[in-house]
Scaffold this motif. Structure first.
Motif, mmCIF file in Angstrom:
data_model
loop_
_atom_site.group_PDB
_atom_site.id
_atom_site.type_symbol
_atom_site.label_atom_id
_atom_site.label_comp_id
_atom_site.label_asym_id
_atom_site.label_seq_id
_atom_site.Cartn_x
_atom_site.Cartn_y
_atom_site.Cartn_z
ATOM 1 N N GLU A 101 0.597 -1.107 0.136
ATOM 2 C CA GLU A 101 -0.003 0.163 -0.151
ATOM 3 C C GLU A 101 0.747 1.130 0.046
ATOM 4 N N LYS A 102 0.811 2.113 -0.999
ATOM 5 C CA LYS A 102 1.407 3.251 -1.143
ATOM 6 C C LYS A 102 2.932 3.385 -1.411
ATOM 7 N N ARG A 103 3.605 1.959 -1.512
ATOM 8 C CA ARG A 103 4.758 2.000 -1.828
ATOM 9 C C ARG A 103 5.269 1.162 -3.028
ATOM 10 N N ILE A 104 4.661 0.033 -3.451
ATOM 11 C CA ILE A 104 4.764 -0.511 -4.753
ATOM 12 C C ILE A 104 3.540 -0.895 -5.420
ATOM 13 N N PRO A 105 3.682 -0.100 -6.358
ATOM 14 C CA PRO A 105 2.176 -0.137 -7.464
ATOM 15 C C PRO A 105 2.629 -1.372 -8.284
ATOM 16 N N TYR A 106 1.154 -2.086 -8.711
ATOM 17 C CA TYR A 106 0.891 -2.918 -9.691
ATOM 18 C C TYR A 106 1.493 -2.021 -11.269
ATOM 19 N N TYR A 152 2.401 9.503 -3.626
ATOM 20 C CA TYR A 152 1.346 9.062 -3.254
ATOM 21 C C TYR A 152 1.212 9.134 -1.665
ATOM 22 N N LEU A 153 2.209 9.256 -0.868
ATOM 23 C CA LEU A 153 2.195 9.157 0.513
ATOM 24 C C LEU A 153 1.780 10.623 1.018
ATOM 25 N N ASP A 154 1.301 10.534 2.327
ATOM 26 C CA ASP A 154 0.786 11.853 2.613
ATOM 27 C C ASP A 154 2.054 12.597 3.126
ATOM 28 N N PRO A 155 2.209 13.742 3.219
ATOM 29 C CA PRO A 155 3.527 14.491 3.716
ATOM 30 C C PRO A 155 4.218 14.059 4.935
ATOM 31 N N GLU A 160 3.824 10.798 6.260
ATOM 32 C CA GLU A 160 4.384 9.342 6.004
ATOM 33 C C GLU A 160 5.698 9.518 5.022
ATOM 34 N N ALA A 161 5.549 10.418 4.111
ATOM 35 C CA ALA A 161 6.701 10.648 3.096
ATOM 36 C C ALA A 161 7.935 10.714 3.911
ATOM 37 N N GLN A 162 8.063 11.517 5.180
ATOM 38 C CA GLN A 162 9.055 11.793 5.930
ATOM 39 C C GLN A 162 9.484 10.705 6.834
ATOM 40 N N MET A 163 8.980 9.527 7.006
ATOM 41 C CA MET A 163 9.208 8.594 7.937
ATOM 42 C C MET A 163 10.316 7.775 7.648
ATOM 43 N N VAL A 164 11.102 7.690 8.557
ATOM 44 C CA VAL A 164 12.406 6.643 8.365
ATOM 45 C C VAL A 164 12.002 5.348 9.458
#
Length: 323
Positions: free
Chosen positions: A28-33, A232-235, A237-241
């Motif tokens: 989800e939100k990381r590897i698209p088909y 596609y990630l919200d801001p 989540e896009a910053q999470m490590v």
């Protein structure tokens, strides 16, 4: 006036006369088909281990992977392995699948067939890969194609953007035609000190052709997973490590997380620093050789309900010696 009849030429009005297509996600939100993804990182950080673990999760029809929702349709993975051969792959899968010794006969043959193994196909070659993939995909549906490693199958000058983009376009078309995700494992350039996105070896054309790019990096002995390209990630989540820890069975687990813009105090909330701060006596025993790592591992779990891998204990001892 009518348009000349080309398959890929459409008036904008046509785009709005068809139902809206939603992006479907393997992770989800990381590897698209239907498109290309990359996992990048330095050598020895555990990229292949991570990818085998992902392949096993898909083959097992797991509903999540390292905390993210997993949506496999076919439970099938094809893995192009150019760096690890058959023997190494067998040993790694045995550990990661946690297959016990008594599951094998006296000749080392698995007694009962494991469906998870049937759902994973390996190609141990680096030539004519796209032709093999095209033939196999026409016969059987797959969720994910893993290419480990990109640099072994790319033909041309990796620093020439036009060559890189042309090469990857063929794989992008393949992913679209057969509605699968294709993930390339690639390396960071050596000695490059900048953000992960700009450490990717070769032309920027590689990153530009990817819908999503994940990175595994080693920071002061800590393995960090992050998404370095994704719209596609919200801001937040896009910053999470995510700080990962690898068990003795070669299985990654998330043990900590923080924001990219936060100052990460070299993992002081992770298991390594918990060992240093809370169990220095045990580390001294290990350092002196009084106890083995396995004995200390069992003591910590039995006496303190603190589960930790031998690998983490070794990192803690190394860090303990430095401090």
């Amino acid at each position: 006036m009518d348009l000349i009849n080309f398959d890929n030429m459409h008036r904008a009005s046509e785009l709005f006369r068809t139902p809206k297509t939603e992006t479907r996600w393997l992770i989800e939100k990381r590897i698209p088909y239907g498109s290309l993804t990359a996992l990048v990182g330095e050598s020895g950080v555990g990229k292949s281990t991570y990818l085998r673990q992902l392949a096993i999760a898909i083959a097992s029809d797991s509903k999540s992977f390292l905390g993210d929702k997993l949506n496999p349709i076919h439970k099938k993975v094809m893995y192009v392995s150019t760096e690890d051969g058959k023997s190494f792959t067998r040993e790694a899968l045995t550990k990661q699948l946690q297959i016990p010794e008594d599951a094998f006969d006296e000749y080392g043959i698995l007694i009962e067939e494991d469906e998870r193994l049937r759902n994973m196909t390996f190609i141990f070659d680096n030539e004519n890969i796209i032709d093999m993939l095209r033939i196999q995909l026409s016969i059987e549906d797959y969720d994910l194609i893993i290419v480990d490693a990109y640099s072994d199958i790319f033909v041309g000058d990796m620093n020439q953007s036009n060559q890189v983009r042309k090469f990857l376009t063929d794989y992008g078309l393949l992913a679209g035609i057969y509605d699968c995700a294709i993930l390339f494992m690639h390396h960071f350039g050596k000695g490059i000190k900048t953000s992960d996105k700009h450490r990717i070896l070769g032309s920027s054309g590689f990153e530009q052709k990817m819908r999503s790019v994940l990175s595994l990096s080693n920071n002061d002995g800590n393995v960090h997973l992050q998404t370095i390209k994704n719209n596609y990630l919200d801001p937040k989540e896009a910053q999470m490590v995510y700080h990962l820890d690898m068990s003795d069975d070669l299985i990654f687990k998330v043990v900590d997380s923080f924001q990219k813009n936060e100052t990460y105090t070299t993992g002081k909330s992770t298991k390594v620093y918990r060992l240093i701060n809370e169990y220095p006596k045990h580390l001294k025993h290990l350092k002196s050789g009084a106890f083995t790592y396995e004995i200390v591992q069992r003591q910590l779990e039995k006496d303190y309900s603190f589960k930790v891998s031998v690998g983490t204990l070794k990192k803690a001892v190394d860090k303990f010696q430095e401090e």
